[in-house]
Each structure stands twice: as C-alpha cells, then as structure tokens.
Design a protein around this motif. Structure first.
Motif, PDB file in Angstrom:
ATOM      1  N   ALA A 250      47.263  53.538  44.234  1.00 43.76           N
ATOM      2  CA  ALA A 250      46.880  53.138  43.104  1.00 43.76           C
ATOM      3  C   ALA A 250      45.323  52.503  43.497  1.00 43.76           C
ATOM      4  CB  ALA A 250      47.419  51.818  42.341  1.00 43.76           C
ATOM      5  N   LEU A 251      44.389  52.966  42.418  1.00 42.29           N
ATOM      6  CA  LEU A 251      42.936  52.614  42.888  1.00 42.29           C
ATOM      7  C   LEU A 251      42.406  51.911  41.474  1.00 42.29           C
ATOM      8  CD1 LEU A 251      41.272  55.680  44.471  1.00 42.29           C
ATOM      9  CD2 LEU A 251      42.316  53.550  45.477  1.00 42.29           C
ATOM     10  N   PRO A 252      42.080  50.527  41.580  1.00 40.52           N
ATOM     11  CA  PRO A 252      41.680  49.814  40.161  1.00 40.52           C
ATOM     12  C   PRO A 252      40.567  50.412  39.660  1.00 40.52           C
ATOM     13  CG  PRO A 252      41.412  48.608  42.145  1.00 40.52           C
ATOM     14  CD  PRO A 252      42.094  49.739  42.848  1.00 40.52           C
ATOM     15  N   ALA A 314      57.416  47.819  32.186  1.00 45.82           N
ATOM     16  CA  ALA A 314      57.678  46.474  31.446  1.00 45.82           C
ATOM     17  C   ALA A 314      56.416  45.742  31.621  1.00 45.82           C
ATOM     18  CB  ALA A 314      59.127  45.877  31.789  1.00 45.82           C
ATOM     19  N   LEU A 315      56.156  45.632  32.984  1.00 43.94           N
ATOM     20  CA  LEU A 315      54.951  44.542  33.054  1.00 43.94           C
ATOM     21  C   LEU A 315      53.648  44.972  32.228  1.00 43.94           C
ATOM     22  CD1 LEU A 315      55.597  43.810  36.767  1.00 43.94           C
ATOM     23  CD2 LEU A 315      55.853  42.156  34.946  1.00 43.94           C
ATOM     24  N   ALA A 316      53.474  46.605  32.445  1.00 44.63           N
ATOM     25  CA  ALA A 316      52.459  47.051  31.635  1.00 44.63           C
ATOM     26  C   ALA A 316      52.249  46.833  30.200  1.00 44.63           C
ATOM     27  CB  ALA A 316      52.309  48.506  32.168  1.00 44.63           C
ATOM     28  N   THR A 317      53.502  46.536  29.749  1.00 46.41           N
ATOM     29  CA  THR A 317      53.514  46.255  28.266  1.00 46.41           C
ATOM     30  C   THR A 317      53.012  44.801  27.817  1.00 46.41           C
ATOM     31  OG1 THR A 317      55.870  45.544  28.200  1.00 46.41           O
ATOM     32  CG2 THR A 317      55.239  48.116  27.898  1.00 46.41           C
ATOM     33  N   GLY A 318      53.298  44.155  28.783  1.00 49.94           N
ATOM     34  CA  GLY A 318      52.669  42.732  28.742  1.00 49.94           C
ATOM     35  C   GLY A 318      53.734  41.774  28.992  1.00 49.94           C
ATOM     36  N   LYS A 319      54.870  42.067  29.152  1.00 50.29           N
ATOM     37  CA  LYS A 319      55.875  41.431  29.550  1.00 50.29           C
ATOM     38  C   LYS A 319      55.842  40.440  30.649  1.00 50.29           C
ATOM     39  CE  LYS A 319      59.480  43.778  27.269  1.00 50.29           C
ATOM     40  NZ  LYS A 319      60.961  44.505  27.330  1.00 50.29           N
ATOM     41  N   GLY A 347      49.774  49.717  46.870  1.00 49.93           N
ATOM     42  CA  GLY A 347      48.547  49.115  47.603  1.00 49.93           C
ATOM     43  C   GLY A 347      48.123  47.869  46.584  1.00 49.93           C
ATOM     44  N   PHE A 348      48.458  47.698  45.369  1.00 57.38           N
ATOM     45  CA  PHE A 348      47.940  46.621  44.860  1.00 57.38           C
ATOM     46  C   PHE A 348      48.683  45.287  45.260  1.00 57.38           C
ATOM     47  CE2 PHE A 348      47.587  49.498  41.121  1.00 57.38           C
ATOM     48  CZ  PHE A 348      45.975  49.447  41.094  1.00 57.38           C
ATOM     49  N   SER A 349      47.825  44.201  45.052  1.00 60.32           N
ATOM     50  CA  SER A 349      48.216  42.719  45.539  1.00 60.32           C
ATOM     51  C   SER A 349      48.304  41.961  44.350  1.00 60.32           C
ATOM     52  CB  SER A 349      47.396  42.098  46.574  1.00 60.32           C
ATOM     53  OG  SER A 349      46.104  42.235  46.085  1.00 60.32           O
ATOM     54  N   ARG A 350      47.880  42.263  43.169  1.00 59.23           N
ATOM     55  CA  ARG A 350      48.084  41.568  41.874  1.00 59.23           C
ATOM     56  C   ARG A 350      48.624  42.391  40.721  1.00 59.23           C
ATOM     57  NH1 ARG A 350      42.288  39.311  40.282  1.00 59.23           N
ATOM     58  NH2 ARG A 350      42.038  41.637  39.983  1.00 59.23           N
ATOM     59  N   GLN A 351      49.454  41.435  40.086  1.00 55.10           N
ATOM     60  CA  GLN A 351      50.083  41.811  39.057  1.00 55.10           C
ATOM     61  C   GLN A 351      49.406  42.494  37.729  1.00 55.10           C
ATOM     62  OE1 GLN A 351      53.300  39.550  37.791  1.00 55.10           O
ATOM     63  NE2 GLN A 351      53.375  40.467  35.827  1.00 55.10           N
ATOM     64  N   THR A 352      48.314  41.825  37.759  1.00 53.98           N
ATOM     65  CA  THR A 352      47.342  42.350  36.556  1.00 53.98           C
ATOM     66  C   THR A 352      46.641  43.698  36.765  1.00 53.98           C
ATOM     67  OG1 THR A 352      45.517  41.037  37.542  1.00 53.98           O
ATOM     68  CG2 THR A 352      46.509  39.953  35.824  1.00 53.98           C
ATOM     69  N   ASP A 353      46.296  43.983  38.082  1.00 52.23           N
ATOM     70  CA  ASP A 353      45.818  45.100  38.455  1.00 52.23           C
ATOM     71  C   ASP A 353      46.857  46.287  38.398  1.00 52.23           C
ATOM     72  OD1 ASP A 353      43.414  44.277  39.128  1.00 52.23           O
ATOM     73  OD2 ASP A 353      43.852  43.982  41.039  1.00 52.23           O
ATOM     74  N   LEU A 354      48.111  45.869  38.706  1.00 50.34           N
ATOM     75  CA  LEU A 354      49.247  46.813  38.891  1.00 50.34           C
ATOM     76  C   LEU A 354      49.351  47.313  37.164  1.00 50.34           C
ATOM     77  CD1 LEU A 354      51.703  48.579  39.834  1.00 50.34           C
ATOM     78  CD2 LEU A 354      53.061  46.398  39.533  1.00 50.34           C
ATOM     79  N   ALA A 355      49.482  46.308  36.356  1.00 48.71           N
ATOM     80  CA  ALA A 355      49.631  46.408  35.037  1.00 48.71           C
ATOM     81  C   ALA A 355      48.638  47.340  34.194  1.00 48.71           C
ATOM     82  CB  ALA A 355      49.683  45.176  34.324  1.00 48.71           C
TER      83      ALA A 355
END
Length: 365
Positions: A250-252, A314-319, A347-355
C-alpha cells in the motif's frame, strides 16, 4: 540437410522459442562428445539465471547449494580469453593444475566430470552468457576438431542470443504498454531493483516511485520501501525465499497524487528466460474515494486472509478496535493480531494510513 545445418536451424529457432535452448545444448554436447551443457547468465562474476540439460541437473544443484559459482576459477579464466571461439580447459589446466583446483578436486571429479569446452557471449542486457559443455574425466580432453566445429557454430549462437535478448526486452516493453492501455502504471525491474523499462503512467508517479541516480526504483514512503527491499532480497536468495518474494504494498496519498497499491509480480518460468534480467513487473493500482470496496477486492489487493480483509474494511468505515471486536464477536487481542498481520502485509505502520487506503480502493463499474 547435414548435422551442422540441423543444429543451426535449432539455434535460430531457440531465439524465438526460449525453451528450445536445452535441445540446442543437447545437440552441441553431441558435437563435443560431452555429457551435457549449460547456458549461464552472469553479471559481476555472479550467476543469476541458467538453462541446462537434464544430465547436469545434479551437478548444477550441488554447485549452487555449495556456493561454487562465486569461486568458479575456470569461469573467471574463460572471461579473460578471446570471445570469438570455444576454449578447452585442457589447454589451460594440466592434470597437476586440476589437482590443486578445488573446483576440479572437490566438485567436478567426485561427480565423474573433469573436462569442458566453453565460450562467453556479451548480450545487450549487460549480462555475460557462459556456454559450457561438460565431459566425463575418463573420456579425456575435448578433441581439437570438436572445439573447432563448435567455434564454427559460435557466430550463429551469438546472433541467436542477441536476437533473443532484444526480443525479451521487446516483450517487457509490450507488457508495460499493455498495462498502460488499461490505465495501470507499470515497470520492470531487476533483482537489485534497477529499472529496465516503464510506461509513461509510471513515469508520472514519481511522487510515489522514485528513480535514483543509480537507476534504482525507490518508494517515497519509507515503510513501503522497506517491504520492497525485503521482496528484492527474497527473490535474490531464491529457494526458500521465493514464497515471500511477491507482495502487494500500500502506498499512501502524497501531495502529488492519490494513494495506490503497488503489486510486485515476479517474472517466472520462460517469461524470465536467460536473456532478460527482469525479476519483477511493478504494477500500480490507483485508488479513489468514490466507494468502499468489497471484502474480496480488499483481500486480493493486499494479500489478506478473509478475516484480515473484514477487519481492514471495518476500520476503514471508522470503527475502532473495540467496535470491530464486538461486530465480529472476537476479542480485542484477536483484532490487534489481525491488524499486526495486515500492517506486515501492506507495509503500513499506522491505522489511519491503512484505513485511508482501504477506503480509496477503486471498484470497476
């Protein structure tokens, strides 16, 4: 048609059909009275790709597993000799010399081999091809007449290798152009990460995929680049490392462009023949924010398990982690374990970037 004409036909056929080279090696071995042959691609005295006859498989595997290619004194000597002919090792090593050479005493002789004739060919991708025909020790050196017959065939071998190398590069270019026609930025890189070819869409993504002064692809995001380097190390290691060589990274989002998923697609089989240094196709899947992707797409893009994809979505929906655990009837620790695996794979290290990346996956209407 005499035997020489038949071999020449085989040689030029192999330029167009790479899998024919093993048959060419068989025919050349017959000319030389040898057990079999191998065609090895090397750079900086390091072997990287090989075609060989079945009769030399055990020899090749042992030489590879025991690290003999890095200490192949015979091969290094060959590269100092004139390139326009075949050479017999008996012209440069006496039996006494061979006794002192570990390559002969510890590898070739115990396997029943001992004499060879070989040549080297430079190809446009920067590699040197070494074509070696191996003979049993008990049969003695390859006869001068056989060496001369092989030398007469060498111009055809060299032209065929040159054509095969150019065709291989054309195939890489055509693949990148085809990806470009579908809107996908793509590039081909070697096992060191150096760029071989890319389409215009990839060139336009320099905000995410940089090309340094050494022509090496480097990802702008440090976490993503670390995963890329791990994959390159795995494909260079071969063997046990190969299952870990293919990834989706994943590339932010950057100031210059949207987020994307970088797919590393290993070049395998005859697609990665001896005449191309390509180890990977890099394919970028652009992301947008129109809608949330289905679990199956998230799972495929990021190489996730079904449960990992459900957690990521689920995390991407804001949960948050607590809500996600409650929704799926699992513990917070289980969600955290899935999240750890997701970070490792993407490859992400932060939940916000993943979401953010998950929420931007583009679906096809």
């Amino acid at each position: 048609m005499n035997a020489s004409d038949s071999i020449i036909d085989q040689i030029y056929e192999a330029a167009l059909v790479p899998e024919m080279w093993s048959s060419v090696l068989e025919s050349l071995s017959e000319v030389a009275g040898c057990t079999g042959g191998l065609l090895l691609s090397a750079r900086d005295h390091k072997a990287n790709r090989t075609i060989l006859t079945d009769s030399l498989r055990e020899f090749y595997d042992r030489a590879t597993n025991e690290g003999w290619w890095a200490r192949n004194t015979r091969g290094k000597l060959l590269l100092t000799l004139p390139a326009n002919e075949f050479h017999s090792d008996a012209d440069y090593y006496s039996l006494e010399d061979m006794k002192r050479e570990p390559l002969y005493a510890d590898l070739l002789w115990p396997m029943g081999l001992g004499y060879a004739t070989a040549t080297h060919i430079q190809v446009p991708n920067g590699d040197t091809l070494i074509l070696s025909l191996e003979r049993p020790l008990e049969r003695g050196p390859v006869e001068r007449q056989a060496v001369e017959s092989l030398t007469a065939l060498r111009p055809h071998i060299a032209r065929s290798a040159l054509l095969a190398s150019r065709l291989a590069f054309e195939r890489i270019q055509s693949a990148n152009e085809a990806f470009g026609m579908t809107g996908l930025p793509s590039a081909a890189i070697d096992a060191q990460g150096k760029l071989i070819d890319c389409n215009k869409l990839f060139e336009g993504r320099r905000d995410q995929a940089l090309i340094d002064a050494g022509n090496k692809v480097r990802l702008a995001n440090d976490d993503a680049n670390r995963v890329l380097e791990q994959c390159l190390a795995a494909i260079r290691a071969g063997g046990p490392g190969l299952p870990f060589a293919s990834r989706s990274i994943a590339l932010p989002r950057t100031e210059g462009g949207d987020a994307s998923v970088l797919h590393l697609v290993p070049v395998r089989g005859y697609a990665r023949d001896i005449f191309t240094a390509a180890a990977y196709f890099i394919i970028l899947t652009p992301l947008d924010g129109d809608r949330l992707a289905p679990i199956e797409l998230i799972q495929g893009l990021f190489d996730l398990t079904t449960m990992e994809a459900r957690v990521a979505r689920a995390l991407a929906t804001g949960k948050d982690i607590d809500n996600t655990a409650q929704s799926f009837g699992i513990s917070r620790e289980t969600v955290r374990a899935h999240l750890k695996n997701i970070f490792s794979k993407t490859g992400f290290s932060r939940q916000t970037d993943l979401a953010a990346a998950i929420s931007l996956v583009r679906t096809i209407e």
